[in-house]
Write a protein that holds these residues in place. Structure first.
Motif, short mmCIF file in Angstrom:
data_model
loop_
_atom_site.label_atom_id
_atom_site.label_comp_id
_atom_site.label_asym_id
_atom_site.label_seq_id
_atom_site.Cartn_x
_atom_site.Cartn_y
_atom_site.Cartn_z
N LEU A 86 0.80 -1.23 0.00
CA LEU A 86 0.00 0.00 0.00
C LEU A 86 0.84 1.28 0.00
CD1 LEU A 86 -2.83 -1.11 2.48
CD2 LEU A 86 -3.06 -0.67 0.03
N GLN A 87 2.16 1.15 0.09
CA GLN A 87 2.99 2.37 0.13
C GLN A 87 2.73 3.24 -1.10
OE1 GLN A 87 4.89 3.26 2.87
NE2 GLN A 87 3.79 1.48 3.67
N GLY A 88 2.59 4.54 -0.86
CA GLY A 88 2.36 5.51 -1.93
C GLY A 88 0.89 5.67 -2.30
N LYS A 89 0.01 4.87 -1.67
CA LYS A 89 -1.42 4.91 -2.03
C LYS A 89 -2.25 5.60 -0.94
CE LYS A 89 -0.89 0.85 -4.90
NZ LYS A 89 -1.43 -0.36 -5.46
N VAL A 90 -3.53 5.74 -1.23
CA VAL A 90 -4.49 6.23 -0.24
C VAL A 90 -5.21 5.03 0.34
CG1 VAL A 90 -6.62 7.55 0.10
CG2 VAL A 90 -4.83 8.44 -1.42
N LEU A 91 -5.28 4.97 1.66
CA LEU A 91 -6.04 3.91 2.33
C LEU A 91 -7.21 4.57 3.05
CD1 LEU A 91 -6.52 2.27 5.30
CD2 LEU A 91 -6.46 0.96 3.20
N VAL A 92 -8.40 4.20 2.65
CA VAL A 92 -9.60 4.72 3.32
C VAL A 92 -9.99 3.73 4.40
CG1 VAL A 92 -11.95 5.54 3.02
CG2 VAL A 92 -10.32 5.73 1.11
N ASP A 156 -5.03 13.69 7.04
CA ASP A 156 -4.03 14.76 7.11
C ASP A 156 -3.65 15.32 5.75
OD1 ASP A 156 -4.04 14.49 9.83
OD2 ASP A 156 -2.33 13.12 9.88
N ASP A 157 -3.97 14.61 4.67
CA ASP A 157 -3.59 15.04 3.33
C ASP A 157 -4.83 15.62 2.63
OD1 ASP A 157 -1.32 14.27 0.97
OD2 ASP A 157 -3.38 14.59 0.31
N PRO A 158 -4.83 16.93 2.36
CA PRO A 158 -6.03 17.56 1.79
C PRO A 158 -6.43 16.98 0.44
CG PRO A 158 -4.44 19.23 2.51
CD PRO A 158 -3.76 17.90 2.62
N THR A 159 -5.45 16.60 -0.39
CA THR A 159 -5.79 16.04 -1.71
C THR A 159 -6.47 14.69 -1.55
OG1 THR A 159 -3.82 17.13 -2.58
CG2 THR A 159 -4.81 15.44 -3.97
N ALA A 160 -5.94 13.88 -0.65
CA ALA A 160 -6.55 12.57 -0.42
C ALA A 160 -7.95 12.72 0.17
CB ALA A 160 -5.66 11.75 0.53
N ARG A 161 -8.12 13.69 1.07
CA ARG A 161 -9.46 13.94 1.64
C ARG A 161 -10.44 14.28 0.54
NH1 ARG A 161 -7.56 17.54 6.03
NH2 ARG A 161 -8.27 19.22 4.65
#
Ligand SMILES: NC(=O)c1ccc[n+]([C@@H]2O[C@H](COP(=O)([O-])OP(=O)(O)OC[C@H]3O[C@@H](n4cnc5c(N)ncnc54)[C@H](OP(=O)(O)O)[C@@H]3O)[C@@H](O)[C@H]2O)c1
Length: 218
Positions: A86-92, A156-161
């Motif tokens: 999962l490194q480098g990805k978004v985990l919901v 914590d990451d606005p783009t991921a949010r």
């Protein structure tokens, strides 16, 4: 512009919550990978919703965004096994830290929240976003059901949010950014209140709604 949509893996996507999310995203045109401990179980379910079934590790490898929908008791071991993938990805993280049998009482983990456990296990190389804790699986599984509650999205990451807000909206939900991952604890805790409220008022799936927002909150 289907090509530009992220590929979504729903890890534990054969279950109550994940199956509804997976079906809604597949219906919205996303490429959805249903992950499971059993490839066979995933393939069987995925065929019913126009998705692809595979084991959790294969799904986590092939996705852009992974969504974790396994019971709290399985959260840490599942993520530990997928840490490198999962490194480098978004985990919901959808995990609610319920401790049966007292699920109508808020019992928070020593680490503060399930979202913090996810971030600690995965490390800073994975952008963890917390969402969907307050949405009833029964509502998600009924494609005709118009879900009225709000989804609180923290991370914590606005783009991921923002990406997760878009995913929630694609599933027919109203999503609201609610701050950093530290705030996930509030959404996680609310679920025990909702389970208690469901029992008290015989609701099939109570939810929460944030009021006094502007019509265009983008
Ligand atoms: N149910 C709801 O209404 C609801 C609402 C909001 C949030 N949530 C949260 O969403 C998450 C999933 O809830 P759920 O009700 O969907 O759970 P569930 O149906 O009991 O389980 C989901 C999936 O997790 C996998 N799983 C079960 N035990 C596991 C283990 N020991 N190790 C690895 N994987 C395991 C199973 O998939 P395979 O057997 O195919 O591997 C199962 O289909 C939970 O954290 C819950 O708190 C649920």
């Amino acid at each position: 512009m289907i090509d530009q949509l992220p590929v979504i893996a729903v890890l534990g996507g054969t279950g109550a919550e994940g199956s509804g999310l997976a079906a809604r995203w597949a219906a919205a045109g996303y490429r959805v990978l249903v992950g499971s401990r059993s490839e066979e179980r995933a393939v069987d379910f995925a065929a019913k919703i126009g998705a692809e079934g595979m084991d959790n590790a294969t799904a986590a490898t092939a996705c852009d965004i992974a969504v974790l929908t396994v019971p709290y008791q399985a959260q840490r071991t599942t993520l530990t096994a997928l840490r490198e993938t999962l490194q480098g990805k978004v985990l919901v993280d959808v995990t609610v830290p319920l401790v049966p049998p007292r699920v109508m009482r808020v019992q928070l983990p020593e680490e503060g929240s399930a979202a913090h456990i996810a971030q600690t296990v995965l490390g800073e190389g994975v952008r963890v976003v917390s969402a969907f804790q307050n949405v009833s699986a029964g509502h998600l599984q009924d494609p005709a059901h118009v879900i009225e509650c709000d989804v609180l999205v923290t991370g914590d990451d606005p783009t991921a949010r923002s990406e997760v807000v878009r995913l929630a909206e694609a599933a027919g939900l109203n999503a609201i950014e609610a701050g950093p991952l530290d705030n996930a604890v509030a959404a996680e805790a609310l679920t025990s209140l909702l389970i208690w409220i469901n029992r008290k008022y015989k609701s099939p799936g109570a939810g929460i709604r944030i009021t006094a927002l502007p019509a265009d909150k983008s």
